[in-house]
Design a protein around this motif. Structure first.
Motif, mmCIF file in Angstrom:
data_model
loop_
_atom_site.group_PDB
_atom_site.id
_atom_site.type_symbol
_atom_site.label_atom_id
_atom_site.label_comp_id
_atom_site.label_asym_id
_atom_site.label_seq_id
_atom_site.Cartn_x
_atom_site.Cartn_y
_atom_site.Cartn_z
ATOM 1 N N PRO A 1 -8.963 -9.484 -14.760
ATOM 2 C CA PRO A 1 -8.514 -9.268 -13.375
ATOM 3 C C PRO A 1 -8.787 -7.839 -12.936
ATOM 4 N N THR A 2 -9.271 -7.711 -11.720
ATOM 5 C CA THR A 2 -9.524 -6.379 -11.188
ATOM 6 C C THR A 2 -8.286 -5.878 -10.458
ATOM 7 N N GLU A 3 -8.153 -4.570 -10.393
ATOM 8 C CA GLU A 3 -7.016 -3.981 -9.694
ATOM 9 C C GLU A 3 -7.128 -4.270 -8.203
ATOM 10 N N ARG A 4 -6.035 -4.731 -7.620
ATOM 11 C CA ARG A 4 -6.047 -5.068 -6.205
ATOM 12 C C ARG A 4 -6.127 -3.816 -5.353
ATOM 13 N N LYS A 5 -6.899 -3.911 -4.288
ATOM 14 C CA LYS A 5 -7.048 -2.767 -3.395
ATOM 15 C C LYS A 5 -5.815 -2.619 -2.514
ATOM 16 N N PRO A 6 -5.487 -1.397 -2.122
ATOM 17 C CA PRO A 6 -4.407 -1.208 -1.151
ATOM 18 C C PRO A 6 -4.759 -1.864 0.175
ATOM 19 N N ALA B 1 -12.592 4.044 2.366
ATOM 20 C CA ALA B 1 -11.434 4.673 1.716
ATOM 21 C C ALA B 1 -11.019 3.930 0.450
ATOM 22 N N GLY B 2 -11.712 2.821 0.154
ATOM 23 C CA GLY B 2 -11.390 2.042 -1.041
ATOM 24 C C GLY B 2 -10.255 1.070 -0.840
ATOM 25 N N CYS B 3 -10.006 0.687 0.414
ATOM 26 C CA CYS B 3 -8.866 -0.161 0.746
ATOM 27 C C CYS B 3 -9.331 -1.445 1.431
ATOM 28 N N LEU B 4 -8.399 -2.363 1.607
ATOM 29 C CA LEU B 4 -8.657 -3.654 2.232
ATOM 30 C C LEU B 4 -8.091 -3.644 3.646
ATOM 31 N N PRO B 5 -8.937 -3.795 4.683
ATOM 32 C CA PRO B 5 -8.436 -3.758 6.063
ATOM 33 C C PRO B 5 -7.768 -5.066 6.455
ATOM 34 N N LEU B 6 -6.676 -4.952 7.215
ATOM 35 C CA LEU B 6 -5.956 -6.104 7.742
ATOM 36 C C LEU B 6 -5.636 -5.820 9.201
ATOM 37 N N ILE B 7 -6.296 -6.514 10.116
ATOM 38 C CA ILE B 7 -6.070 -6.309 11.540
ATOM 39 C C ILE B 7 -4.754 -6.956 11.930
ATOM 40 N N ALA B 8 -3.894 -6.177 12.582
ATOM 41 C CA ALA B 8 -2.533 -6.626 12.895
ATOM 42 C C ALA B 8 -2.371 -6.784 14.403
ATOM 43 N N PRO B 9 -2.163 -7.990 14.907
ATOM 44 C CA PRO B 9 -1.895 -8.186 16.337
ATOM 45 C C PRO B 9 -0.469 -7.799 16.674
ATOM 46 N N PRO B 10 -0.126 -7.750 17.956
ATOM 47 C CA PRO B 10 1.250 -7.423 18.338
ATOM 48 C C PRO B 10 2.252 -8.380 17.710
ATOM 49 N N THR B 11 3.427 -7.854 17.418
ATOM 50 C CA THR B 11 4.497 -8.667 16.861
ATOM 51 C C THR B 11 5.818 -8.197 17.440
ATOM 52 N N ASP B 12 6.856 -8.997 17.286
ATOM 53 C CA ASP B 12 8.148 -8.592 17.815
ATOM 54 C C ASP B 12 8.855 -7.672 16.834
ATOM 55 N N ALA B 13 9.903 -7.025 17.311
ATOM 56 C CA ALA B 13 10.612 -6.033 16.501
ATOM 57 C C ALA B 13 11.183 -6.635 15.223
ATOM 58 N N HIS B 14 11.583 -7.898 15.271
ATOM 59 C CA HIS B 14 12.172 -8.533 14.096
ATOM 60 C C HIS B 14 11.134 -8.769 13.004
ATOM 61 N N MET C 1 -15.888 11.784 4.733
ATOM 62 C CA MET C 1 -15.669 11.062 3.484
ATOM 63 C C MET C 1 -14.557 11.704 2.665
ATOM 64 N N ALA C 2 -14.455 13.016 2.705
ATOM 65 C CA ALA C 2 -13.369 13.684 1.972
ATOM 66 C C ALA C 2 -12.010 13.265 2.525
ATOM 67 N N MET C 3 -11.897 13.156 3.860
ATOM 68 C CA MET C 3 -10.633 12.745 4.467
ATOM 69 C C MET C 3 -10.331 11.280 4.172
ATOM 70 N N LEU C 4 -11.344 10.424 4.227
ATOM 71 C CA LEU C 4 -11.116 9.006 3.949
ATOM 72 C C LEU C 4 -10.722 8.785 2.492
ATOM 73 N N ARG C 5 -11.345 9.503 1.579
ATOM 74 C CA ARG C 5 -10.961 9.370 0.166
ATOM 75 C C ARG C 5 -9.544 9.878 -0.057
ATOM 76 N N ASP C 6 -9.168 10.940 0.645
ATOM 77 C CA ASP C 6 -7.811 11.480 0.535
ATOM 78 C C ASP C 6 -6.798 10.448 1.009
ATOM 79 N N PHE C 7 -7.088 9.814 2.134
ATOM 80 C CA PHE C 7 -6.226 8.755 2.647
ATOM 81 C C PHE C 7 -6.167 7.581 1.676
ATOM 82 N N GLY C 8 -7.332 7.170 1.173
ATOM 83 C CA GLY C 8 -7.375 6.058 0.231
ATOM 84 C C GLY C 8 -6.575 6.329 -1.030
ATOM 85 N N ALA C 9 -6.651 7.555 -1.526
ATOM 86 C CA ALA C 9 -5.876 7.917 -2.719
ATOM 87 C C ALA C 9 -4.380 7.833 -2.443
ATOM 88 N N ALA C 10 -3.969 8.227 -1.235
ATOM 89 C CA ALA C 10 -2.551 8.138 -0.875
ATOM 90 C C ALA C 10 -2.101 6.683 -0.803
#
Length: 276
Positions: A9-14, A44-57, A241-250
């Motif tokens: 199994p591979t490590e799951r991406k953030p 950044a080494g992460c998995l993108p997930l597009i999020a539509p509007p949602t309610d506060a709950h 790329m330095a900023m994106l890698r920094d974000f990805g590491a976080a």
């Protein structure tokens, strides 16, 4: 017949949430996100997930899926109602559905230590979400330059480097590149920071003094908000790329803490902050 051996199994991406913009395509409403922002999350080494509007709950459930948030740029502006002003130019696009998602999302993400990277409109909505205000037309302010893209130009011209920013001491960009360094950026926008929200640290300034980057000073997690567009041709830009890698590491570190059952210290003062 011998079956193939199961691969390790591979490590799951953030997972990084990208709140959608909301736009009519013909007569149909669409939730959309620019491909360059999706690609930036991948870089950044992460998995993108597009999020539509949602309610506060449902917002806590949405945030429970995430290891980071990227707030994208957009043709639309933050509605000035959120910082106590009337609309200056009614011909410019607004996206109240996005505001309804991103403003509480920013406060929640910062409070829970969820890594946040905000770009262009994302910087502006972060400032508003935390109590700041915006110039609705930077070019009309005395002493300010016109930061808008050249009209009628193709993207490769509009997103070309427009001016330098000077990196300020004591922040994330200074740690990456050095305080006092000047970096050429492709900053193109009509609105900009007017009053900086309480608790924000200026990361970079334009030559006319406009805030081009900030972070949240006492956040328990990663925050970086940029007025320019590091996602544009990011693979060709070592600074981006330095900023994106920094974000990805976080984001990876946040995911690792969650896997261990740990969570960053929350900051309820940020969670309940309200825009002006």
């Amino acid at each position: 017949m011998k079956l193939p051996e199961a691969s390790a199994p591979t490590e799951r991406k953030p997972v990084v949430l990208i709140p959608s913009c909301n736009r009519m395509v013909g007569e149909h409403p669409f939730h959309i996100a620019g491909q360059k922002y999706v690609q930036a999350v991948r870089l950044a080494g992460c998995l993108p997930l597009i999020a539509p509007p949602t309610d506060a709950h449902s917002l806590p459930e949405l945030l429970a899926l995430a290891d980071g948030v990227l707030l994208s740029g957009s043709p639309s502006n933050v509605h000035p109602d959120h910082f106590g002003e009337a609309v200056l130019d009614p011909t410019l696009p607004l996206d109240p559905e996005r505001d309804a998602l991103t403003l509480p999302l920013v406060r929640a993400a910062v409070a829970m230590g969820l890594p946040l990277l905000a770009i262009c409109r994302g910087l502006q909505e972060t400032n508003v979400a935390l109590g700041g205000s915006l110039h609705q037309a930077v070019q009309e302010q005395e002493g300010m330059a016109d930061h808008r893209a050249p009209p009628g130009q193709p993207p490769q011209v509009a997103y070309a480097e427009q001016h330098e920013v000077e990196i300020q001491a004591g922040g994330r960009l200074a740690a990456l590149f050095g305080a006092g360094q000047r970096v050429a950026v492709n900053s193109l926008h009509g609105q900009g920071v007017k009053t900086l929200a309480p608790g924000l640290h200026i990361e970079a300034l334009a030559p006319d003094g406009l805030v081009e980057a900030f972070s949240v000073r006492n956040a328990s997690g990663y925050t970086l908000c940029l007025q320019w567009h590091p996602e544009w041709l990011a693979e060709q830009n070592p600074v981006s790329m330095a900023m994106l890698r920094d974000f990805g590491a976080a984001c990876q570190a946040y995911r690792a803490r969650r896997a261990l059952g740990l969570s960053p210290l929350s900051n309820p003062k940020v969670m309940h902050a309200q825009p002006q």
